[in-house]
Design a protein around this motif. Structure first.
Motif, PDB file in Angstrom:
ATOM      1  N   ARG A  94      -4.242  -2.152 -10.452  1.00 44.92           N
ATOM      2  CA  ARG A  94      -3.694  -1.625  -9.353  1.00 44.92           C
ATOM      3  C   ARG A  94      -4.753  -1.898  -8.339  1.00 44.92           C
ATOM      4  O   ARG A  94      -6.062  -1.622  -8.474  1.00 44.92           O
ATOM      5  CB  ARG A  94      -4.089  -0.034  -9.402  1.00 44.92           C
ATOM      6  CG  ARG A  94      -2.622   0.324 -10.147  1.00 44.92           C
ATOM      7  CD  ARG A  94      -2.730   1.713 -10.795  1.00 44.92           C
ATOM      8  NE  ARG A  94      -1.523   1.928 -11.564  1.00 44.92           N
ATOM      9  CZ  ARG A  94      -0.579   2.791 -11.507  1.00 44.92           C
ATOM     10  NH1 ARG A  94      -0.706   3.780 -10.995  1.00 44.92           N
ATOM     11  NH2 ARG A  94       0.314   2.654 -12.309  1.00 44.92           N
TER      12      ARG A  94
ATOM     13  N   GLY B  23       1.467   2.528  -8.158  1.00 46.68           N
ATOM     14  CA  GLY B  23       1.606   1.103  -8.675  1.00 46.68           C
ATOM     15  C   GLY B  23       2.195   0.041  -7.742  1.00 46.68           C
ATOM     16  O   GLY B  23       2.659  -1.121  -8.057  1.00 46.68           O
TER      17      GLY B  23
ATOM     18  N   CYS C 249      -5.600  -1.329  -5.277  1.00 49.02           N
ATOM     19  CA  CYS C 249      -6.217  -0.336  -4.292  1.00 49.02           C
ATOM     20  C   CYS C 249      -7.456   0.437  -4.956  1.00 49.02           C
ATOM     21  O   CYS C 249      -8.162   1.164  -4.451  1.00 49.02           O
ATOM     22  CB  CYS C 249      -5.295   0.868  -4.239  1.00 49.02           C
ATOM     23  SG  CYS C 249      -4.531   1.780  -5.299  1.00 49.02           S
TER      24      CYS C 249
ATOM     25  N   GLU D  40      -2.715   4.181  -2.063  1.00 47.22           N
ATOM     26  CA  GLU D  40      -4.159   3.893  -2.013  1.00 47.22           C
ATOM     27  C   GLU D  40      -4.861   4.715  -3.027  1.00 47.22           C
ATOM     28  O   GLU D  40      -6.238   5.160  -2.807  1.00 47.22           O
ATOM     29  CB  GLU D  40      -4.597   3.960  -0.660  1.00 47.22           C
ATOM     30  CG  GLU D  40      -5.448   2.529  -0.422  1.00 47.22           C
ATOM     31  CD  GLU D  40      -5.769   2.207   0.961  1.00 47.22           C
ATOM     32  OE1 GLU D  40      -5.285   2.980   1.858  1.00 47.22           O
ATOM     33  OE2 GLU D  40      -6.931   1.364   1.099  1.00 47.22           O
TER      34      GLU D  40
ATOM     35  N   LEU E  32      -1.859   5.690  -7.723  1.00 49.59           N
ATOM     36  CA  LEU E  32      -0.682   6.628  -8.154  1.00 49.59           C
ATOM     37  C   LEU E  32       0.411   5.923  -8.416  1.00 49.59           C
ATOM     38  O   LEU E  32       1.241   6.532  -9.256  1.00 49.59           O
ATOM     39  CB  LEU E  32      -0.687   8.119  -7.616  1.00 49.59           C
ATOM     40  CG  LEU E  32      -1.947   8.843  -7.542  1.00 49.59           C
ATOM     41  CD1 LEU E  32      -1.792  10.129  -6.555  1.00 49.59           C
ATOM     42  CD2 LEU E  32      -2.457   9.393  -8.740  1.00 49.59           C
TER      43      LEU E  32
ATOM     44  N   ASN F  48       0.798  -1.323   0.028  1.00 49.58           N
ATOM     45  CA  ASN F  48      -0.061   0.121   0.185  1.00 49.58           C
ATOM     46  C   ASN F  48       0.996   1.281   0.209  1.00 49.58           C
ATOM     47  O   ASN F  48       1.457   1.583   1.138  1.00 49.58           O
ATOM     48  CB  ASN F  48      -0.953  -0.100   1.262  1.00 49.58           C
ATOM     49  CG  ASN F  48      -1.782   1.202   1.362  1.00 49.58           C
ATOM     50  OD1 ASN F  48      -1.801   2.211   0.313  1.00 49.58           O
ATOM     51  ND2 ASN F  48      -2.837   1.207   2.067  1.00 49.58           N
ATOM     52  N   GLY F  49       1.254   1.799  -1.291  1.00 49.82           N
ATOM     53  CA  GLY F  49       2.063   2.987  -1.483  1.00 49.82           C
ATOM     54  C   GLY F  49       1.025   4.121  -1.190  1.00 49.82           C
ATOM     55  O   GLY F  49       1.760   5.321  -0.486  1.00 49.82           O
TER      56      GLY F  49
ATOM     57  N   CYS G 155       0.666  -1.539  -5.581  1.00 49.71           N
ATOM     58  CA  CYS G 155      -0.134  -2.482  -5.202  1.00 49.71           C
ATOM     59  C   CYS G 155      -0.497  -3.187  -6.453  1.00 49.71           C
ATOM     60  O   CYS G 155      -1.500  -4.222  -6.191  1.00 49.71           O
ATOM     61  CB  CYS G 155      -1.327  -1.512  -4.488  1.00 49.71           C
ATOM     62  SG  CYS G 155      -2.141  -0.731  -6.028  1.00 49.71           S
TER      63      CYS G 155
HETATM   64  S1  FES Z   1      -1.229   1.840  -3.416  1.00 48.35           S
HETATM   65 FE1  FES Z   1      -0.203   3.159  -5.027  1.00 48.35          FE
HETATM   66  S2  FES Z   1      -1.293   2.966  -6.866  1.00 48.35           S
HETATM   67 FE2  FES Z   1      -2.537   1.430  -5.265  1.00 48.35          FE
END
Ligand code: FES
Ligand code: FES
Length: 170
Positions: free
Chosen positions: A57, A45, A59, A40, A43, A37-38, A47
């Motif tokens: 993606r 990638g 999220c 959510e 934006l 989870n970068g 996930c």
């Molecule tokens: S957590 Fe960054 S694109 Fe899904």
């Protein structure tokens, strides 16, 4: 009953989980922490997972839409005997992993590219991974890794298919 394939196995999905995102479903219900989870917000990638052979993606992907589909996470890339997939090995060999946060998403985006195009150019690799952000490597080693993986699989006649699907038809 709602069902989907997760890393080569059929699982059942509770009705109450249908409104979750796949990111949360995979991490919170199935403890697949390789799904990162970068942001959510669709934006970064990090996930990224594979849904019916496409990089998605997680999220931004509702569980409801995944019913009946086949999902692969980084945990599904390795072989049943524990060997890592050649793409994962190439990331290690090419020095493409620093903090590792982006790596699962990068490996899965590369996997989808190599499934479709087993011998991509550097430009094609760059394009396929452009939605996956890495704050550490400067990207060159990641491109090198995908190139190396393509060469090794080609030279050794190894299938691109994820380890969890080896021996299955899909
Ligand atoms: S957590 Fe960054 S694109 Fe899904
Ligand atoms: S290796 Fe740290 S974000 Fe890519």
């Amino acid at each position: 009953m709602n069902k989907l394939q997760l890393n080569g196995r059929e699982i059942e999905v509770q009705d109450s989980d249908l409104s979750m995102t796949l990111l949360r479903f995979l991490r919170e219900r199935h403890f697949l922490y390789g799904v990162k989870n970068g942001c959510e917000q669709g934006l970064c990638g990090s996930c990224t997972i594979v849904v019916d052979g496409k990089a998605m993606r997680s999220c931004k992907f509702p569980v409801q839409k995944a019913v009946g589909k086949s999902l692969i996470t980084i945990e599904g890339m390795e072989y049943p005997d524990g060997r890592v997939h050649p793409i994962q090995q190439a990331f290690m060999d090419a020095g493409a992993i620093q903090c590792g946060f982006c790596t699962p998403g990068m490996v899965l985006a590369a996997y989808v590219l190599l499934l479709e195009n087993p011998q991509p150019t550097r430009e094609q690799i760059r394009k396929a991974l452009r939605g996956n952000l890495c704050r550490c490597t400067g990207y060159q080693h990641i491109i090198d890794a995908v190139e190396l993986a393509a060469k090794i699989m080609h030279d050794q006649g190894l299938p691109v298919q994820a380890g969890c699907l080896q021996g299955q038809s899909a």
